[in-house]
Design a protein around this motif. Structure first.
Motif, PDB file in Angstrom:
ATOM      1  N   ASP A  73      33.684   3.803   2.299  1.00  0.00           N
ATOM      2  CA  ASP A  73      32.479   4.261   3.006  1.00  0.00           C
ATOM      3  C   ASP A  73      31.350   4.562   2.031  1.00  0.00           C
ATOM      4  O   ASP A  73      30.190   4.215   2.277  1.00  0.00           O
ATOM      5  CB  ASP A  73      32.787   5.517   3.827  1.00  0.00           C
ATOM      6  CG  ASP A  73      33.664   5.221   5.034  1.00  0.00           C
ATOM      7  OD1 ASP A  73      33.840   4.032   5.367  1.00  0.00           O
ATOM      8  OD2 ASP A  73      34.179   6.193   5.635  1.00  0.00           O
ATOM      9  N   ILE A  74      31.699   5.225   0.919  1.00  0.00           N
ATOM     10  CA  ILE A  74      30.645   5.603  -0.025  1.00  0.00           C
ATOM     11  C   ILE A  74      30.097   4.376  -0.748  1.00  0.00           C
ATOM     12  O   ILE A  74      28.908   4.305  -1.069  1.00  0.00           O
ATOM     13  CB  ILE A  74      31.145   6.691  -1.000  1.00  0.00           C
ATOM     14  CG1 ILE A  74      29.963   7.557  -1.464  1.00  0.00           C
ATOM     15  CG2 ILE A  74      31.892   6.110  -2.191  1.00  0.00           C
ATOM     16  CD1 ILE A  74      30.368   8.900  -2.019  1.00  0.00           C
ATOM     17  N   LEU A  75      30.957   3.365  -0.984  1.00  0.00           N
ATOM     18  CA  LEU A  75      30.481   2.133  -1.616  1.00  0.00           C
ATOM     19  C   LEU A  75      29.563   1.347  -0.682  1.00  0.00           C
ATOM     20  O   LEU A  75      28.746   0.544  -1.135  1.00  0.00           O
ATOM     21  CB  LEU A  75      31.662   1.249  -2.031  1.00  0.00           C
ATOM     22  CG  LEU A  75      32.439   1.692  -3.274  1.00  0.00           C
ATOM     23  CD1 LEU A  75      33.662   0.794  -3.486  1.00  0.00           C
ATOM     24  CD2 LEU A  75      31.559   1.668  -4.522  1.00  0.00           C
ATOM     25  N   SER A  76      29.696   1.580   0.622  1.00  0.00           N
ATOM     26  CA  SER A  76      28.864   0.874   1.605  1.00  0.00           C
ATOM     27  C   SER A  76      27.526   1.568   1.836  1.00  0.00           C
ATOM     28  O   SER A  76      26.665   1.033   2.545  1.00  0.00           O
ATOM     29  CB  SER A  76      29.608   0.770   2.944  1.00  0.00           C
ATOM     30  OG  SER A  76      30.804   0.041   2.801  1.00  0.00           O
ATOM     31  N   HIS A  77      27.366   2.751   1.237  1.00  0.00           N
ATOM     32  CA  HIS A  77      26.127   3.499   1.456  1.00  0.00           C
ATOM     33  C   HIS A  77      24.993   2.910   0.628  1.00  0.00           C
ATOM     34  O   HIS A  77      25.181   2.468  -0.508  1.00  0.00           O
ATOM     35  CB  HIS A  77      26.324   4.968   1.093  1.00  0.00           C
ATOM     36  CG  HIS A  77      25.209   5.836   1.572  1.00  0.00           C
ATOM     37  ND1 HIS A  77      24.035   5.996   0.850  1.00  0.00           N
ATOM     38  CD2 HIS A  77      25.061   6.578   2.704  1.00  0.00           C
ATOM     39  CE1 HIS A  77      23.226   6.797   1.511  1.00  0.00           C
ATOM     40  NE2 HIS A  77      23.822   7.162   2.638  1.00  0.00           N
TER      41      HIS A  77
END
Length: 235
Positions: free
Chosen positions: A45-49
């Motif tokens: 999720d954080i890499l997709s931010h």
């Protein structure tokens, strides 16, 4: 890798680290990221931010930054085959209330290091001793280091390198009675309540503060400390 490429990589890593710190410590809810009470967010999720996508951050980049971060600001774990990341301390998110899994409660003097130090600057030190408390401000905890960063080799976090005033606490039963203390994964000690200055043993100012431009502030701080019978040294 050329020197220029190496410097660019370092600069990019710093930018990614700052984005991670913001999201994990302060901005997860505002940025619509799901964060649990221990402060963990799914790595995917954080890499997709967008804050990380802007820097084209990959999983390899993230692993390198977590591993090499000089203050050990981040922690990774795998749960049900999914990788999660958290900030080891420094949260302002009120929904983050880490359990014993992340923060170790300090219940006895035997669990304390030889020193507990709050690092700050001269202006903030004056405010601290005027108010009578080291305050959490907008953070969930007051940060305490087991020594002085940059001087004690085993100390990696807990204060800024730029801190030029070091406030040492008394390590006695009163400390444990008055404070709710925890130890983080990266060995920063955290107080869940504001710390009264009655618990201060001494204050040390960095020698660089002997510059003429700081003499008025130093004199103000020394008067405040004298009124509370707290020793002050310039080293």
């Amino acid at each position: 890798m050329s020197l220029d490429q190496s410097e660019l990589l370092k600069k990019r890593d710093v930018q990614i680290s700052k984005a991670l710190s913001y999201l994990l410590r302060h901005g997860a809810q505002k940025e619509k990221l799901s964060i649990n009470s221990n402060g963990y967010i799914l790595v995917k999720d954080i890499l997709s931010h967008n804050r990380l996508k802007t820097h084209k951050c990959t999983l390899e980049d993230l692993h390198r930054i977590v591993e090499n971060n000089d203050k050990k600001r981040f922690h990774l774990k795998i749960v049900d085959d999914q990788e999660h990341i958290c900030a080891t301390q420094g949260h302002s998110l009120k929904t983050v209330k880490p359990s014993d899994e992340v923060l170790e409660p300090v219940l006895s003097l035997d669990q304390l290091p030889k020193r507990l130090v709050h690092g700050t600057n001269l202006q903030n030190a004056i405010l601290i001793f005027k108010s009578g408390q080291i305050k959490k401000m907008n953070r969930n905890h007051v940060h305490l280091s087991p020594g002085v960063i940059g001087e004690d080799s085993e100390v990696v976090s807990g204060m800024r390198y730029s801190s030029n005033v070091h406030i040492f606490l008394k390590l006695n039963d009163s400390l444990l009675e008055n404070l709710k203390l925890f130890k983080s994964i990266n060995s920063v000690y955290l107080s869940a309540v504001d710390i009264p200055t009655d618990l201060v043993e001494k204050v040390i100012l960095k020698k660089s503060l002997k510059m003429n431009s700081y003499q008025d502030e130093i004199a103000t701080l020394q008067l405040l400390l004298d009124s509370k019978n707290i020793p002050c040294e310039i080293l």
